[in-house]
Design an enzyme around this catalytic site. Structure first.
Site, PDB file in Angstrom:
ATOM      1  N   GLU A  12      88.797  40.680 125.790  1.00 19.89           N
ATOM      2  CA  GLU A  12      88.272  41.461 124.668  1.00 19.89           C
ATOM      3  C   GLU A  12      87.601  40.558 123.635  1.00 19.89           C
ATOM      4  O   GLU A  12      86.600  40.931 123.023  1.00 19.89           O
ATOM      5  CB  GLU A  12      89.409  42.250 124.019  1.00 19.89           C
ATOM      6  N   ASP A 198      94.940  55.240 128.832  1.00 23.00           N
ATOM      7  CA  ASP A 198      95.696  55.991 129.838  1.00 23.00           C
ATOM      8  C   ASP A 198      96.500  57.077 129.141  1.00 23.00           C
ATOM      9  O   ASP A 198      96.515  57.168 127.912  1.00 23.00           O
ATOM     10  CB  ASP A 198      96.615  55.054 130.628  1.00 23.00           C
TER      11      ASP A 198
END
Length: 231
Positions: A12, A198
């Protein structure tokens, strides 16, 4: 202005280097931060690591040495509400620990550490300004409580227990409340954004790294555009 940008993983962090160039590496405690100067602002980019202890240790190491004005925390989270789906952006207005159970130790609420606030409240004029920027850019987000614990939530049973204890929580992750606790004690403003990776249930193990890279790139674009606008 001194600004810290903290992300959990290198996959990231790498996207910020597209926007900030010629940074120097500096060691704070056991943590390496990249230090960039952008339009008279000092930008410190580092990794939180995974979990509460790593997050608290690495942020505290920076704050004991540098008088940071504003902290950005990014990363992913699992959804705790049926209305919140993969790819949605969350802006945390508060954090709590879903794995802190101290109600039998005194007058504490679920998620509260003895001696600490019931919730770590992130609402501030700095957060409001960032929320206004998201709206101006047409970036949809949901704002609310996010809960933190040291376990990856990947089963319906785990999710059900958290839902019972924190009925209003939007998402669950592994570092945010630790960041918020450190920021609270150092009296620093924290802006925390999480992208839903998720559903926090039995389907929570699909292509996580690929998704983290995708949202990491998006978060870098948003935050770097905001920092440019701040000047």
């Amino acid at each position: 202005m001194k600004i810290a940008i903290i992300v959990p993983m290198e996959i990231e962090a790498k996207y910020y280097r597209k926007y900030f160039h010629a940074g120097n590496k500096e060691m704070f405690g056991s943590s390496v931060f990249e230090h960039f100067c952008v339009k008279h602002n000092d930008i410190y980019i580092g990794l939180s690591g995974i979990g509460k202890v790593q997050a608290a240790m690495n942020l505290a190491s920076l704050l004991t040495k540098v008088d940071i004005d504003l902290i950005f925390m990014t990363g992913t989270a699992g959804s705790l509400q049926s209305s919140i789906r993969k790819g949605d952006l969350l802006l945390a207005d508060s954090f709590s620990y879903h794995d802190a159970h101290n109600t039998l130790a005194g007058n504490y609420v679920e998620g509260q550490i003895p001696g600490e606030p019931a919730l770590f409240d992130l609402k501030s004029k700095e957060q409001a300004a960032f929320a206004d920027f998201l709206q101006e850019q047409g970036i949809q987000y949901k704002k609310g409580l996010i809960v933190t614990g040291d376990s990856f939530i990947g089963s319906n049973e785990q999710k059900k227990k958290i839902n019972q204890d924190f009925t209003s929580a939007l998402g669950v992750e592994m570092e945010g409340a630790a960041f918020a606790q450190v920021a609270y004690h150092f009296q620093k403003k924290l802006i925390a954004i999480r992208a839903i990776s998720d559903n926090g249930d039995d389907s929570a193990n699909e292509d996580f790294d690929k998704f983290a890279q995708k949202v990491g790139a998006k978060a870098a674009k948003i935050i770097c555009a905001y920092i440019e606008k701040m000047n």
